[in-house]
Design a protein around this motif. Structure first.
Motif: not given
Length: 169
Positions: A54, A73-74, A117
């Protein structure tokens, strides 16, 4: 009788070739490697979501490093409106990070992905982007002439070169 048989074979052949159609591609330069109901993969087809960090964990690991091989993951904030050759990600701290694609070997869709995402795999590194480059990127992002003219300082921050991208559908 033979006519009915040939007609039936013709119908079977046509329906067998029908298959599922490809997903709608909004950008002809986009190279879709894998499409599944939950995700679409661009670039390196071996990239997976396993082990993706994250943003806050990524930023902590990046602190003080010259570069970092990482999976992140963004959320996509913006994509290049000319070709899909870059995107910016929301780093959840009021900042964003620019992502480019290794050797311009693949692109992402220009439309329909902002707010989704994404998982990116590649190398993060601190970088300074010149005013000229920032203006070029703003133009590619579809910014107005006044917004482009207002850019008068280089941008210092973390940038990313992705070898593979997964966009969650």
């Amino acid at each position: 009788m033979i006519r009915k048989f040939l007609f039936a074979i013709s119908i079977l052949a046509l329906t067998a070739c029908g298959g599922e159609s490809n997903p709608e591609v909004l950008n002809e330069d986009v190279d879709v490697v894998v499409t599944e109901p939950e995700m679409t993969v661009y670039g390196d087809s071996t990239v997976t979501a396993n082990g993706a960090l994250e943003p806050k964990d990524f930023l902590a690991q990046m602190d003080g490093k010259d570069s970092l091989k990482v999976k992140l993951r963004a959320t996509i904030k913006e994509t290049c409106q000319k070709k899909g050759c870059w995107m910016t990600l929301d780093m959840e701290n009021g900042e964003e990070m620019r992502v480019r694609f290794k050797d311009y070997g693949f692109f992402v869709p220009k439309e329909g992905v902002n707010g989704k995402k994404v998982i990116i795999d590649g190398y993060a590194f601190p970088d300074t982007i010149s005013v000229a480059d920032l203006r070029h990127l703003a133009e590619d992002g579809g910014k107005s002439e006044s917004e482009i003219a207002a850019i008068n300082e280089p941008e210092v921050g973390v940038n990313f070169e992705a070898t593979g991208v997964i966009i969650e559908n």
